[in-house]
Design a protein around this motif. Sequence first.
Motif, mmCIF file in Angstrom:
data_model
loop_
_atom_site.group_PDB
_atom_site.id
_atom_site.type_symbol
_atom_site.label_atom_id
_atom_site.label_comp_id
_atom_site.label_asym_id
_atom_site.label_seq_id
_atom_site.Cartn_x
_atom_site.Cartn_y
_atom_site.Cartn_z
ATOM 1 N N MET A 19 -23.484 109.319 -12.020
ATOM 2 C CA MET A 19 -23.620 107.624 -13.405
ATOM 3 C C MET A 19 -22.957 106.663 -13.178
ATOM 4 O O MET A 19 -21.362 107.588 -13.126
ATOM 5 N N ARG A 20 -22.778 105.548 -12.812
ATOM 6 C CA ARG A 20 -21.954 105.104 -12.843
ATOM 7 C C ARG A 20 -21.281 104.108 -14.268
ATOM 8 O O ARG A 20 -21.968 103.109 -14.480
ATOM 9 N N ILE A 21 -20.022 104.334 -14.264
ATOM 10 C CA ILE A 21 -20.183 104.332 -15.698
ATOM 11 C C ILE A 21 -18.694 102.579 -15.501
ATOM 12 O O ILE A 21 -17.748 103.090 -14.707
ATOM 13 N N VAL A 22 -18.601 101.379 -15.786
ATOM 14 C CA VAL A 22 -17.394 100.517 -15.843
ATOM 15 C C VAL A 22 -17.058 99.941 -17.144
ATOM 16 O O VAL A 22 -17.776 100.201 -17.936
ATOM 17 N N ILE A 23 -15.698 99.662 -17.097
ATOM 18 C CA ILE A 23 -14.830 99.846 -18.332
ATOM 19 C C ILE A 23 -14.397 98.472 -18.165
ATOM 20 O O ILE A 23 -13.339 98.667 -16.658
ATOM 21 N N ILE A 24 -13.492 97.394 -19.149
ATOM 22 C CA ILE A 24 -13.371 96.760 -19.067
ATOM 23 C C ILE A 24 -12.070 96.920 -19.551
ATOM 24 O O ILE A 24 -12.815 96.770 -20.846
ATOM 25 N N GLY A 25 -10.964 96.393 -19.226
ATOM 26 C CA GLY A 25 -9.698 97.055 -19.997
ATOM 27 C C GLY A 25 -8.962 97.916 -20.126
ATOM 28 O O GLY A 25 -9.901 99.050 -19.961
ATOM 29 N N SER A 26 -7.661 97.836 -19.577
ATOM 30 C CA SER A 26 -6.812 98.893 -19.889
ATOM 31 C C SER A 26 -5.987 98.790 -20.269
ATOM 32 O O SER A 26 -4.952 99.014 -20.405
ATOM 33 N N SER A 27 -5.970 99.173 -22.098
ATOM 34 C CA SER A 27 -5.039 99.536 -22.755
ATOM 35 C C SER A 27 -5.363 100.779 -24.188
ATOM 36 O O SER A 27 -6.438 101.719 -22.965
ATOM 37 N N ALA A 28 -5.661 100.761 -25.238
ATOM 38 C CA ALA A 28 -5.590 102.129 -25.953
ATOM 39 C C ALA A 28 -7.031 102.929 -25.396
ATOM 40 O O ALA A 28 -7.723 103.946 -25.280
ATOM 41 N N ALA A 29 -7.914 101.754 -26.466
ATOM 42 C CA ALA A 29 -9.361 102.220 -26.608
ATOM 43 C C ALA A 29 -10.207 102.699 -24.943
ATOM 44 O O ALA A 29 -10.673 103.453 -24.831
ATOM 45 N N SER A 30 -9.739 102.061 -23.753
ATOM 46 C CA SER A 30 -9.678 102.135 -22.429
ATOM 47 C C SER A 30 -9.104 103.697 -21.938
ATOM 48 O O SER A 30 -9.673 104.795 -21.682
ATOM 49 N N LYS A 31 -7.979 104.384 -22.698
ATOM 50 C CA LYS A 31 -7.258 104.829 -22.167
ATOM 51 C C LYS A 31 -8.080 106.625 -22.582
ATOM 52 O O LYS A 31 -8.718 106.657 -22.252
ATOM 53 N N SER A 32 -8.318 106.384 -24.303
ATOM 54 C CA SER A 32 -9.080 107.198 -24.644
ATOM 55 C C SER A 32 -10.650 107.609 -24.071
ATOM 56 O O SER A 32 -11.199 108.751 -24.183
ATOM 57 N N ALA A 33 -11.303 106.713 -24.556
ATOM 58 C CA ALA A 33 -12.063 106.335 -23.095
ATOM 59 C C ALA A 33 -12.506 107.539 -22.248
ATOM 60 O O ALA A 33 -13.005 108.281 -21.523
ATOM 61 N N VAL A 34 -11.276 106.947 -21.009
ATOM 62 C CA VAL A 34 -11.317 107.536 -19.629
ATOM 63 C C VAL A 34 -11.362 108.711 -20.016
ATOM 64 O O VAL A 34 -11.267 110.109 -19.512
ATOM 65 N N ASP B 206 -21.418 114.367 -12.825
ATOM 66 C CA ASP B 206 -21.548 113.540 -11.605
ATOM 67 C C ASP B 206 -20.791 112.105 -12.118
ATOM 68 O O ASP B 206 -21.927 111.011 -12.593
ATOM 69 N N ILE B 207 -20.003 111.632 -12.579
ATOM 70 C CA ILE B 207 -19.339 110.326 -13.362
ATOM 71 C C ILE B 207 -18.474 109.325 -12.162
ATOM 72 O O ILE B 207 -17.157 109.810 -11.720
ATOM 73 N N ASP B 208 -19.286 108.507 -11.892
ATOM 74 C CA ASP B 208 -18.158 107.780 -10.902
ATOM 75 C C ASP B 208 -17.471 106.567 -11.925
ATOM 76 O O ASP B 208 -18.372 105.783 -12.737
ATOM 77 N N LEU B 209 -16.136 106.558 -12.096
ATOM 78 C CA LEU B 209 -15.531 105.546 -13.224
ATOM 79 C C LEU B 209 -14.634 104.208 -12.378
ATOM 80 O O LEU B 209 -14.499 104.783 -11.845
ATOM 81 N N ILE B 210 -15.059 103.343 -12.750
ATOM 82 C CA ILE B 210 -14.216 102.344 -12.438
ATOM 83 C C ILE B 210 -14.078 101.673 -13.824
ATOM 84 O O ILE B 210 -14.217 101.086 -14.669
#
Lengths: 430, 153
Positions: free
Chosen positions: A1-16, A26-30
């Motif tokens: 599964m290709r998961i795209v996250i927009i942004g790189s701060s607090a919410a993004s970090k805890s999501a990653v 099977d996660i492709d993280l972008i």
Amino acid sequence: MRIVIIGSSAASKSAVETLQRSGVDDIDLIIITKDKTPYYSRVILPNYLAGYLTEEELIFYRIQSSKGKTPEIIHGVVTGVVPTDKKVLLADGRQIGYDRLLICSGASPSVMLPERSPGETIRGVCHFRNIEDIYQISDLLQDTKDCVVAGGGLIGLKGAVALNHLGKHVTVVHRSSQLLSTFMDRQGSDMVYRILNNQGIDFILSDTIEGYETKEERLSGIALKSGNKLDAQLAVWAAGVSPNTDFLKNSGIEIDNGICIDDYMETNIEGIFAAGDVTRAKNLLTDEPDTITLWTDATLQGKVAAWNVLGVKKRYIGGLTMNSVVFDGVPFISMGIIRDADIINDQVFTFFEQERSVYRKIVLRDDRIIGAVFAGDIRYAGMVNWDLKSKRKIKNGKRYVSLSGLEDVFREHHAELMSQHDLTDANKED
Amino acid sequence: MGREKYVFINKTLCTGCGDCTLACSFEKEGLFQPVKSRIHIVEGDLAGFTPQICRNCEDAPCLDACPAGAILRREGSGSIYLDEAKCVECNMCIMVCPFNAISRGDGTNLKCDTCDGETPCVKSCKLGAIVLVDPDRDSKQKRRKMLKMLWQE
């Protein structure tokens, strides 16, 4: 599964982090970010401005590989999302496809800086949000004697302290008659006022900036609504933020002062989720949609969103306004509903000791804690926070404002916990 | 060196003597000052003594609240530690820790970091109330307990 996250701060970090710890392979993280350095902390920018931290130390999270996979970071500005094609559009023309999209694009200052001519701002007037703003302020500081900080909220005051530390004369202009009008009650904000005033920071309350004076294209003074004028070579705006949703205008995602999401952090379009400052999510105490722009809330939303992205239904319990700050060695913490204007028919317990500047306040509604203030002595603030979040019934609110009372409550909680889980034999041999 | 473990205090055995707080502050700060200890003991009347120490939560609120990236999870054991060089003393962690396990220090906040397994507090406790818990075994025990409860129902 290709998961795209927009942004790189607090919410993004805890999501990653949550995605990587989830056990799903099977996660492709972008991660798409406009920040030159991903995952630098905006909360501690005042410490960087004051020179306590290096730029390197602002980084609060470094992407790690997990199960042999390293998330890919794409530097670029997102200009649009096309849900029908499951694509994210970047300013440079690139298109990034996704299976699931998580938007953590954050928020930006809501005040527009004054323009000298179209597209060109006055040299000397800045925001106080991103690291680029700090570069600009540091640049201007050499030939600055007097600074004006517009906004007496937490960020404004932290900025004022940093500028004061750097030897500048600082005046804080605040719209309301009370400093920290969302963070503190009258008593607490008076304590803050006294501490900062003693450090040499001046305050002008119930007033706003109306105009700017320039000399040789550089700011030289500020005109206030009251008619007064201030000398200033630097004016820093720190007065509220609004969510970054402009790029979603044509995407069909529902926006109402922030991305509208359900209890599972999903937008009105299936497969697109949102978390952090950009959302308009439920408030824990009022159950109404609210725009809470706090680190603690962003990380919680990021975590909940990540689980739901994976298809594991986790419910968001709601955001709680809470914050913590230290001024001249005196710690302040507030949570929930504490402002004098918001307290109507509620039970309020307070404790104040002038000499040690210790202040505690508990607000009860229907025998449940809905707000608390701790100043000077913040022990057990975390315990009260959890009593608030769990909406536990409180027998005797008075106990919560004295140290011995808090200790009693802690012991009771602890005994309850032990009887429930009985961890005492945790280390017995099998 | 075995697998990493974390410190667990058995409340029912604690007499509140405070030796562990001395051992902890001496190990960490070189001083016999219980306020600098990462363990604190709440004295009680009938309820006995209640030690306060980090529980190494699986879903650690302090880790989520720290805006400086100073609270981290160790690979392997999953225990939570505070990088004192990165701490900016904003107290967000104190604001969210239900166990009052983090205290204010001088230049950094203070939290148990399990001393890499060489824990003076364990050695100092004459009654054996402080033990090092193997996280794997701990969770196995919890699961077994839960099963037993379900079985009885």
